[in-house]
Design a protein around this motif. Structure first.
Motif, PDB file in Angstrom:
ATOM      1  N   ARG A 112       0.837  -1.212   0.000  1.00  0.00           N
ATOM      2  CA  ARG A 112       0.000   0.000   0.000  1.00  0.00           C
ATOM      3  C   ARG A 112       0.866   1.255   0.000  1.00  0.00           C
ATOM      4  O   ARG A 112       0.596   2.213  -0.747  1.00  0.00           O
ATOM      5  N   ALA A 141       2.429   1.698  -3.368  1.00  0.00           N
ATOM      6  CA  ALA A 141       1.419   2.048  -4.370  1.00  0.00           C
ATOM      7  C   ALA A 141       1.161   3.551  -4.358  1.00  0.00           C
ATOM      8  O   ALA A 141       0.947   4.171  -5.406  1.00  0.00           O
ATOM      9  N   GLN A 142       1.216   4.150  -3.193  1.00  0.00           N
ATOM     10  CA  GLN A 142       0.991   5.591  -3.078  1.00  0.00           C
ATOM     11  C   GLN A 142       2.108   6.414  -3.709  1.00  0.00           C
ATOM     12  O   GLN A 142       1.906   7.579  -4.051  1.00  0.00           O
ATOM     13  N   LEU A 160      -5.931  -7.870  -2.603  1.00  0.00           N
ATOM     14  CA  LEU A 160      -5.129  -6.690  -2.279  1.00  0.00           C
ATOM     15  C   LEU A 160      -4.734  -5.947  -3.548  1.00  0.00           C
ATOM     16  O   LEU A 160      -4.832  -4.717  -3.615  1.00  0.00           O
ATOM     17  N   THR A 215      -7.635  -3.982  -4.983  1.00  0.00           N
ATOM     18  CA  THR A 215      -7.932  -2.807  -4.159  1.00  0.00           C
ATOM     19  C   THR A 215      -6.943  -1.684  -4.428  1.00  0.00           C
ATOM     20  O   THR A 215      -7.330  -0.520  -4.616  1.00  0.00           O
ATOM     21  N   LEU A 216      -5.656  -2.019  -4.477  1.00  0.00           N
ATOM     22  CA  LEU A 216      -4.631  -0.994  -4.687  1.00  0.00           C
ATOM     23  C   LEU A 216      -4.683  -0.421  -6.096  1.00  0.00           C
ATOM     24  O   LEU A 216      -4.469   0.777  -6.297  1.00  0.00           O
ATOM     25  N   GLU A 217      -4.962  -1.267  -7.068  1.00  0.00           N
ATOM     26  CA  GLU A 217      -5.079  -0.788  -8.456  1.00  0.00           C
ATOM     27  C   GLU A 217      -6.208   0.226  -8.579  1.00  0.00           C
ATOM     28  O   GLU A 217      -6.069   1.264  -9.235  1.00  0.00           O
ATOM     29  N   GLU A 250      -7.586   1.998  -6.116  1.00  0.00           N
ATOM     30  CA  GLU A 250      -7.403   3.171  -5.249  1.00  0.00           C
ATOM     31  C   GLU A 250      -6.299   4.096  -5.740  1.00  0.00           C
ATOM     32  O   GLU A 250      -6.430   5.323  -5.676  1.00  0.00           O
ATOM     33  N   PHE A 251      -5.210   3.530  -6.253  1.00  0.00           N
ATOM     34  CA  PHE A 251      -4.046   4.337  -6.583  1.00  0.00           C
ATOM     35  C   PHE A 251      -3.705   4.351  -8.074  1.00  0.00           C
ATOM     36  O   PHE A 251      -2.747   5.007  -8.482  1.00  0.00           O
ATOM     37  N   THR A 274      -2.294   2.254  -9.920  1.00  0.00           N
ATOM     38  CA  THR A 274      -0.933   1.792 -10.164  1.00  0.00           C
ATOM     39  C   THR A 274      -0.956   0.406 -10.798  1.00  0.00           C
ATOM     40  O   THR A 274      -1.968  -0.296 -10.744  1.00  0.00           O
ATOM     41  N   ILE A 318       0.086  -3.451 -10.984  1.00  0.00           N
ATOM     42  CA  ILE A 318       0.455  -4.493 -10.025  1.00  0.00           C
ATOM     43  C   ILE A 318       0.455  -5.847 -10.709  1.00  0.00           C
ATOM     44  O   ILE A 318      -0.462  -6.170 -11.479  1.00  0.00           O
ATOM     45  N   ASP A 372       1.826  -0.482   9.262  1.00  0.00           N
ATOM     46  CA  ASP A 372       2.000   0.787   8.541  1.00  0.00           C
ATOM     47  C   ASP A 372       3.209   1.566   9.045  1.00  0.00           C
ATOM     48  O   ASP A 372       3.887   2.249   8.263  1.00  0.00           O
TER      49      ASP A 372
END
Length: 258
Positions: free
Chosen positions: A24, A27-28, A46, A49-51, A53-54, A56, A58, A219
């Motif tokens: 995560r 990805a940011q 995961l 979700t990251l693709e 949201e950001f 990016t 993956i 985190d």
């Protein structure tokens, strides 16, 4: 802070805990991610979700770092756009049990040694030559306070993390004269699935590890990892020990009265 946008970051053990938090966090930054884990369903979830949201790119990979032939086959079969890995996060690792050595499970020992030491070595051996050839790269090894201080019932786990510490130091020496950097991050108590794995799924026993204290989060560690990778090329953050404020040593944790 140096931008790592569009660099390729490979994270092992990315389906949960520190690995998922690193995914995560990277990805940011706009990095491209190769995420590996044994639990592919969680990894795919995961990644999706990251693709979303950001925005990016993956590439999820089902991979058991303990299996040398699988590691070799999977990494050599990466599509060409994903082969030039810039940053390797050797995060996959685990602990099993809290038995005394003379009462311990050999199977538990082998699982810790195969994952924490041999898996790290397999990934490093396959990816670092390309970094040297390309003249850029960064290896981040996730160690532990256990690699600095042994504790009762943890002898074998502590030994594997001491090996990570020694391997990181030796790798820096071997790479001297190249631009490839090596960093080691050694967390103390972090609330993840670590204790559930250690206690073979005993959730109640795992919860007691974190009771009445404020541990680190995944985190927190991911933020430190990204910090290391975004320093200028001439700066190598060699080693960081990260403890919760409530922890002073491997076995010294402040717990508040209820």
């Amino acid at each position: 802070m140096v931008s790592i946008q569009d660099q390729i970051v490979l994270v092992t053990g990315a389906s949960s805990g520190i690995g998922a938090a690193c995914a995560r966090a990277f990805a940011q930054t706009g990095a491209k991610l190769v995420l590996t884990a044994r639990r592919f369903d969680r990894l795919q979830q995961l990644a999706q979700t990251l693709e979303q949201e950001f925005k990016t790119q993956i590439y999820p990979l089902q991979l058991d770092v303990c299996d040398r032939s699988q590691v070799e086959g999977v990494l050599k079969a990466l599509p060409e756009p994903w082969q030039a890995v810039d940053i390797l996060i050797n995060n996959a690792g685990l602990s099993r049990g809290l038995d005394k050595v003379h009462q311990g499970s050999v199977q538990d020992w082998e699982e810790m040694i195969d994952t924490n030491i041999k898996g790290l070595l397999y990934m490093t051996r396959l990816l670092v030559p390309g970094m040297v050839d390309r003249g850029r790269g960064h290896i981040i090894n996730i160690g532990s306070i256990a690699g600095h201080q042994a504790y009762p019932g943890g002898a074998v786990y502590c030994a594997t993390k001491a090996a990570v510490r020694t391997l990181s130091a030796g790798l820096k020496m071997d790479l001297l004269g190249t631009p490839v950097r090596v960093s080691e991050i050694d967390p103390g108590i972090v609330e993840t699935e670590f204790s559930q794995v250690r206690f073979h799924g005993d959730t109640e026993r795992a919860k007691r590890v974190y009771e009445s204290t404020t541990p680190l989060t995944a985190d927190d560690i991911a933020e430190v990892v990204v910090f290391c990778t975004t320093r200028p090329p001439h700066v190598n953050v060699s080693e960081i020990v990260v403890l919760a404020t409530d922890q002073a040593a491997a076995t010294m944790v402040h717990r508040r009265s209820v």
